[in-house]
Enzyme design. Structure first.
Site, PDB file in Angstrom:
ATOM      1  CB  SER A   1      -0.908  -0.001   1.237  1.00  0.00           C
ATOM      2  OG  SER A   1      -1.701   1.157   1.267  1.00  0.00           O
ATOM      3  N   GLY A   2       0.578   2.177  -0.920  1.00  0.00           N
ATOM      4  CA  GLY A   2       1.353   3.408  -1.026  1.00  0.00           C
ATOM      5  C   GLY A   2       2.511   3.319  -1.984  1.00  0.00           C
TER       6      GLY A   2
ATOM      7  CD  GLU B   1      -2.103  -5.161   3.550  1.00  0.00           C
ATOM      8  OE1 GLU B   1      -2.566  -4.341   2.738  1.00  0.00           O
ATOM      9  OE2 GLU B   1      -2.731  -5.566   4.546  1.00  0.00           O
TER      10      GLU B   1
ATOM     11  CG  ASN C   1      -1.880   5.167  -0.609  1.00  0.00           C
ATOM     12  OD1 ASN C   1      -1.915   6.335  -0.970  1.00  0.00           O
ATOM     13  ND2 ASN C   1      -2.075   4.157  -1.430  1.00  0.00           N
TER      14      ASN C   1
ATOM     15  CB  THR D   1      -4.183   3.173  -7.425  1.00  0.00           C
ATOM     16  OG1 THR D   1      -4.557   2.190  -6.445  1.00  0.00           O
ATOM     17  CG2 THR D   1      -5.433   3.765  -8.036  1.00  0.00           C
TER      18      THR D   1
ATOM     19  N   GLY E   1       0.017  -5.951  -2.240  1.00  0.00           N
ATOM     20  CA  GLY E   1       1.280  -6.626  -2.011  1.00  0.00           C
ATOM     21  C   GLY E   1       1.296  -7.237  -0.615  1.00  0.00           C
TER      22      GLY E   1
ATOM     23  CB  SER F   1      -4.843   2.791   0.748  1.00  0.00           C
ATOM     24  OG  SER F   1      -4.586   1.405   0.788  1.00  0.00           O
ATOM     25  CB  SER F   2      -6.561  -0.092  -3.963  1.00  0.00           C
ATOM     26  OG  SER F   2      -6.447   0.857  -4.984  1.00  0.00           O
TER      27      SER F   2
END
Length: 958
Positions: A104-105, A392, A156, A109, A390, A159-160
C-alpha cells in the site's frame, strides 16, 4: 538496448549489474531514485518507485515516443511495458496481462491509471464513436471504483482496499470493444472500524461534502436525515476527518456515473444505502429488564424509510433472529446486547460489500462485449490489468493479512513459473541448450495454506463447521497439532523460547518474503462472516428495486433447507485460484511497485524499507533467473545496427551472406566467442561485462563518427546547394531563352498579316515583353512605326509631301496644346497669291523680284495679317516667309517691303491655345513683332496658325 540514459543515472536494467547482490541492487535503485529515474527494467519487468511528486513524463509527446517502439528502444517506463503487451496482443493475436503489485502506497493505482490512459491514447485512431464510448467507460470506471473501494490509511491517502483485475477486450483492429472487472476481498471491516489517523471509504465523506457545495439549503440532507459533519456518525468519526478535496473528487464521481450510464434513480439508491449505513452506526442497544431495546426509535424509522421497508420489520430484524426448529416450527429468538451490536455491524458491512459488488456488476453490464460473433468480427483478444495488494506485515496481522499474503504467495509462484517458462520457451525457439535454474519454489507455502484437509484454510473451515462453541484458541491448537512438523509453520506452543509470540494467540508462517506473525483472534468470526437470514429477507422485500437486486438470497423461506455457505477464506481461495488460472493462459508483463519511505517524501530513500520490499517481491531472484542463462539477448539485425561501427568488416555496411555472419565477425574481433551463443534469430550474451565492453568502445567511436558524418553531411549539403544553384541558373537561362523565343513567336503571330490590314496593324496590341527584351521591344516598336509610316507615305504623291511634312511637324508641336490647328484641310501655303485675284498679280511680281534679289528657293508661307503695335494700333499688312527671310509688306502700296528679317535670326514662335490667329515671332535681336493672321474671305473659319507653325518647324527641322 538503446542506452539512452547516461551512466550517471545508473543501470537502466538490473540484469546488467556487475554482480547480483542486494548491495549493488539497492545502490542502483537508490541512485536512479535520487536522479529522478523512477522506472528500471529487469528484462521485461518494470520496477517502479513511487516518486511522491508530479513528474512530467506522461504527456502526449511521451506517449508518441513509446508508441510502436520495442521495449529497449526507450528508457524504462510504464508506457514501454504497456506498449509491449499491446503489440504482443495485436501482432500475435495473443492474450496478455499486466500484473501490478506492491504494498500500500507504492503507486499501484496510479500505475494502472497510466497504463489504461496509454492504451486508450494509442487505440481507435479513426475515432469511431462506439469505440470512444467503450474507452470513456473503461477510464471513468477507475474514478468510481476509487471512490467506493479506496480509503485514506496511515500509509497512503488513496489506498485501494480491494484487489482489481480488469480484462479489456480488443477486436482484430486492436480497438477496445469492451471489458470485465473482477474485484477481490474488499476490506469491509473498515466500514465499521478504522485505526487512528485513517478514514472510512471515500464515498462516505465525498457525498456529505458535496451537499455543502451544491445545495445551500439542507433539503437533500434532511431527506436523508444526515448532518453535514462526518464526526456526528460512529462509522466516520473514528479516524481522520473529511478533506477539502472530497467535494472536487465527488464531482468527478458524479460525472463518471453519468458517463457509465447509471440512472438518477440508481444514483439516489446508492446514496440512500450510504446514509443507511451511517444511521446503523448510530444505533445503540440497551437492556430493559429481560429484553434488549433500541435507543432512539427515530433512527429505525429513518433506516426503514431509506431502505423502503416497514419500520416494524426493520426493528424486529435488529432485535430478533428467526430460527426454524427441526419440526418445521418457526420461533423468534431475541438478541442480547452484544449479539444485537454484532448483527448491526455485520449488516452494515454486508450492505456496503453488496453495494460495491453491485456497482462493479453494473459497470460490467455496460462494458461487456455484446453480440460478438468471432466468424463475423474476427478473433477477440484480451489485455488484463491486475492491480492487487502486495505483502502486508503489520504489528498486528489478522485474517485480512493472512488472505492477502496467501494471494501474493500464489502470484509469486505464478511469477517464477512464467518467467522460467518464458526463458525456456525462448531458448527452445532459438535452439539454445536449456540449463536448469535453481530457485526457491514456494509451492510448499501455498500447500501449507490451501492443501485440502491439511492446510490452514481447511482447518479454519473445519472449526467453523464444528458444532458447539469452538474458539480461536481451539482452532490454533488444531493447527499446532496438524502443522507442527511443517518447516514453514510455528507458534509459541511449538517454540516456547520465542517470546515474540503470545501463547494461545499467535502463529507464524515463513513466507518467501519473510516471516509474518498472525494473531488468531477473530479468525473464526471473519471466516464465518455470518449474517442473519432476517437481514437478507428484509432487504429482498424492499420496494427499492436496486436493493432487491442486491439480495437475491433473501427470497428463501426460513424453513427452506440449504447448503451451508462457503466460508470467506474458501471463497477467497477459489477466486484467487481462478485468477491464477486466468493469468497463466496469458502472456504476462509485470510492474513491481516499491514505496521508498513511510513519510511520503520525494527526497528520502529508506534503505531498510526498500530492501524489505525488494526481498518479498522476489526482485533479486528475478534478476538471477534472468541472468542464469544469458543476461542479454537481441535480434541480429538490431545488435548489428548498434555495434557495427566497432568492427571494420561491418562498418558502414557488411558484404556477408547474413546478419548473423556479420554479428559473428563483431564478436570474434573482440574475442567474445566463449561468452555468447547464436540462436536462430538472436544473439545471446552470457555476462553483462561483454555488453559493457561493446558499449564503451561504441561510446568512444560515436564522437569520431559524429564528426565524420558531420563533415560528410556538410560536404553533401554544400554539393547539393551547388547543384541546386547550377540547376537554378540553367533553368533560368533556358527559361529566359524560352520567354524571348515565345515573345518573338507571339509578335510574329500577331503581326504576320499586317501588310494586308487596312490600318497596317496599328490596331494590333503588342504583347508584354520579358524584362530582358524591354529595350529591344522599344526599338522594335520604333521600327514598326517607321515601317507603318513608310507604308502610308509611299502612297502619297511627291507634290503633297511638303504639306504632309508640315502637318507632321505641326502635330508634334501643337498636339495637346491647341484643339484645332487646321490639320483636316489642305494647306495652300502661299495664300497671298491665291486669296484675291485683284492683288495676286502684284504679289507674284514682287515675289519674283525678291527671289532674284535675295536668292530664296521657296515660299514657306504667305498670308494677309493685321499688325498690332505697342500703342494698340492695328494696320493691315502682308506676311511673306521664305527659306531666307521674313518680309512684312504693304499691300496698299503694291506690296512694298517694309521690313526684312533674316529667317535664321528667328529663335521662336508663340501662339495661344485658343482658336484665335495670334502669332508672335521672336528674334535674336529681340525685335519681336505680333501679327494676327487673316482668314480668307471664302473660308472665314479657316485656322492658319497650324500651317504656319508646321511650315516653320519642318523647315528648321530639315
Amino acid at each position: 538496448m538503446a542506452e539512452l540514459e547516461g551512466l550517471e543515472f545508473g543501470k537502466s536494467d538490473f540484469v546488467l549489474l556487475d554482480e547480483v547482490t542486494m548491495e549493488q541492487f539497492m545502490e542502483n535503485l537508490r541512485l536512479r531514485f535520487e536522479k529522478g529515474r523512477i522506472y528500471t527494467f529487469i528484462g521485461e519487468v518494470v520496477v517502479s518507485v513511487n516518486p511522491y511528486k508530479q513528474m512530467d513524463i506522461y504527456g502526449k509527446e511521451v506517449i508518441e515516443d513509446y508508441r510502436g517502439r520495442e521495449l529497449y528502444e526507450n528508457p524504462p517506463h510504464l508506457y514501454a511495458v504497456a506498449d509491449a503487451a499491446y503489440k504482443a496482443m495485436k501482432r500475435r493475436a495473443k492474450d496478455t496481462c499486466i500484473v501490478i503489485s506492491g504494498e500500500s502506497g507504492a503507486g499501484k493505482t496510479e500505475a494502472s491509471k497510466y497504463i489504461m490512459q496509454y492504451i486508450a491514447a494509442i487505440t481507435n485512431p479513426s475515432q469511431r464513436a462506439e469505440v470512444e464510448s467503450v474507452k470513456n467507460v473503461l477510464l471513468k470506471s477507475n474514478c468510481v471504483l476509487e471512490a467506493f473501494g479506496n480509503a485514506k490509511t496511515n500509509r497512503n491517502d488513496n489506498s485501494s482496499r480491494f484487489g482489481k483485475y480488469m480484462d479489456i477486450n480488443f477486436n482484430f483492429n486492436g480497438d477496445p470493444t469492451g471489458g470485465h472487472i473482477n474485484n477481490y476481498l474488499l476490506e469491509k471491516s473498515r466500514v465499521v472500524q478504522q485505526q487512528e489517523g485513517e478514514r472510512n471509504f471515500h464515498s462516505f465523506y465525498q457525498y456529505q461534502m458535496l451537499q455543502e457545495l451544491l445545495f445551500r439549503s439542507d433539503e437533500l440532507l434532511k431527506s436523508l436525515y444526515l448532518q453535514r459533519d462526518p464526526a456526528e456518525y460512529a462509522y466516520t468519526s473514528q479516524g481522520a476527518s473529511a478533506s477539502n478535496n472530497d467535494s472536487l473528487c465527488h464531482k468527478a464521481v458524479m460525472a463518471a456515473l453519468k458517463v457509465i450510464g447509471f440512472t438518477a434513480e440508481e444514483i439516489s439508491s446508492i446514496y440512500k444505502i450510504l446514509s443507511t449505513i451511517l444511521h446503523l452506526g448510530s444505533l445503540q442497544f440497551t437492556n430493559d429488564g429481560e429484553h434488549v431495546i433500541i435507543v432512539g426509535e427515530d433512527t429505525v424509522k429513518h433506516i426503514s424509510e431509506l431502505t423502503s421497508t416497514e419500520a416494524e420489520n426493520a426493528r424486529k430484524t435488529l432485535l430478533y433472529r428467526t430460527v426454524a426448529t427441526g419440526g418445521g416450527e418457526v420461533i423468534e429468538k431475541g438478541h442480547n446486547e452484544k449479539e444485537a451490536s454484532y448483527g448491526r455491524d455485520a449488516f452494515a458491512k454486508a450492505l456496503y460489500e453488496r453495494l460495491f459488488a453491485w456497482i462493479v456488476g453494473r459497470i460490467n453490464s455496460v462494458i461487456e462485449v455484446k453480440d460478438y460473433n468471432p466468424a463475423l468480427h474476427g478473433k477477440n483478444t484480451v489485455i488484463g490489468v491486475l492491480d492487487i495488494y502486495g505483502f502486508e506485515i503489520f504489528d498486528n496481522n489478522s485474517f485480512e493479512q493472512f488472505c492477502i499474503n496467501y494471494c501474493n504467495e500464489k502470484l509469486q509462484q505464478l511469477f517464477i513459473e512464467l518467467i522460467l517458462r518464458q526463458e525456456q520457451d525462448e531458448y527452445q525457439r532459438e535452439g539454445i541448450t536449456w540449463q536448469h535454474i535453481e530457485y526457491f519454489n514456494n509451492q510448499i507455502i501455498v500447500d501449507l495454506v490451501e492443501q485440502p484437509h491439511k492446510g490452514i484454510i481447511s482447518i479454519l473451515d473445519e472449526a467453523c463447521l464444528t458444532a458447539g462453541k469452538v474458539t480461536d484458541t481451539v482452532c490454533l491448537d488444531s493447527m499446532n497439532k496438524k502443522l507442527g512438523q511443517h518447516p514453514h509453520y510455528t507458534s509459541r506452543k511449538l517454540c516456547p523460547a520465542d517470546k515474540t509470540m503470545e501463547f494461545n494467540r499467535d502463529f507464524r508462517i515463513r513466507h518467501y518474503a519473510g516471516d509474518v506473525t498472525y494473531s488468531v483472534e477473530g479468525f473464526l468470526d471473519k471466516n464465518k462472516d455470518p449474517l442473519f437470514q432476517d437481514f437478507k429477507r428484509l432487504m429482498y422485500n424492499s420496494s427499492d428495486p436496486v436493493l432487491k437486486e442486491m439480495w437475491p438470497d433473501g427470497k428463501m423461506s426460513i424453513t427452506e433447507v440449504t447448503k451451508r455457505p462457503l466460508t470467506a477464506a474458501t471463497l477467497f481461495k477459489n477466486s484467487i485460484i481462478a485468477l491464477v488460472d486466468k493469468l497463466a493462459c496469458k502472456e504476462p508483463y509485470y510492474v513491481r511497485c516499491i514505496k521508498p519511505n513511510e513519510v511520503k517524501s520525494s527526497m528520502l530513500f529508506d534503505d531498510g524499507r526498500c530492501q524489505h520490499q525488494v526481498a518479498y517481491l522476489g526482485l533479486l531472484e528475478n534478476v538471477r533467473v534472468r541472468r542464469a542463462g544469458f543476461a542479454y539477448r537481441q535480434p541480429y539485425a538490431r545488435f548489428l545496427q548498434r555495434y557495427k561501427m566497432t568492427c571494420e568488416y561491418t562498418w558502414p555496411n557488411h558484404l556477408m551472406g547474413s546478419d548473423q555472419e556479420a554479428v559473428e565477425a563483431i564478436v570474434n574481433q573482440h574475442g567474445f566467442e566463449d561468452d555468447v551463443a547464436y540462436g536462430h534469430t538472436k544473439l545471446f550474451v552470457r555476462t553483462p561485462r561483454t555488453l559493457f565492453t561493446l558499449e564503451q568502445e561504441r561510446s568512444a567511436l560515436i564522437p569520431i563518427l559524429v564528426l565524420f558524418l558531420q563533415k560528410v553531411w556538410r560536404g553533401a549539403l554544400a554539393r547539393m546547394r551547388c547543384r541546386k544553384l547550377r540547376a537554378i541558373y540553367t533553368i533560368m537561362a533556358y527559361y529566359k531563352c524560352y520567354k524571348v523565343k515565345a515573345h518573338f513567336w507571339e509578335v510574329e503571330r500577331r503581326f504576320t498579316n499586317v501588310r494586308n490590314m487596312a490600318d497596317y496593324g496599328k490596331s494590333v496590341e503588342w504583347p508584354t515583353p520579358p524584362a530582358a527584351l524591354v529595350q529591344f521591344h522599344r526599338i522594335t516598336q520604333h521600327l514598326y512605326r517607321r515601317w507603318w509610316a513608310r507604308q502610308l507615305i509611299k502612297n502619297i504623291p511627291p507634290s503633297d509631301m511638303a504639306e504632309v511634312r508640315a502637318k507632321v511637324a505641326a502635330l508634334s508641336a501643337l498636339s495637346g496644346e491647341r484643339v484645332d490647328w487646321g490639320y483636316s484641310r489642305a494647306w495652300e501655303r502661299d495664300y497671298l497669291a491665291k486669296d484675291s485675284p485683284l492683288t495676286s498679280t502684284n504679289f507674284v511680281r514682287i515675289t519674283k523680284e525678291l527671289k532674284n534679289k535675295d536668292q530664296y528657293s521657296q515660299i514657306l508661307f504667305s498670308c494677309s495679317v493685321r499688325m498690332l503695335n505697342w500703342f494698340n494700333n492695328t494696320k493691315d499688312r502682308a506676311l511673306l516667309i521664305t527659306d531666307k527671310h521674313i518680309y512684312r509688306l504693304e499691300p496698299k502700296k503694291h506690296f512694298k517691303v517694309q521690313k526684312r528679317i533674316p529667317l535664321d535670326s528667328v529663335v521662336g514662335v508663340s501662339v495661344t491655345s485658343g482658336s484665335d490667329q495670334m502669332v508672335a515671332l521672336h528674334t535674336a535681336s529681340q525685335d519681336d513683332f505680333l501679327v494676327h493672321l487673316q482668314r480668307g474671305q471664302l473660308n472665314p473659319n479657316q485656322d492658319r496658325v497650324g500651317e504656319m507653325v508646321g511650315s516653320l518647324t519642318d523647315h528648321f527641322t530639315r
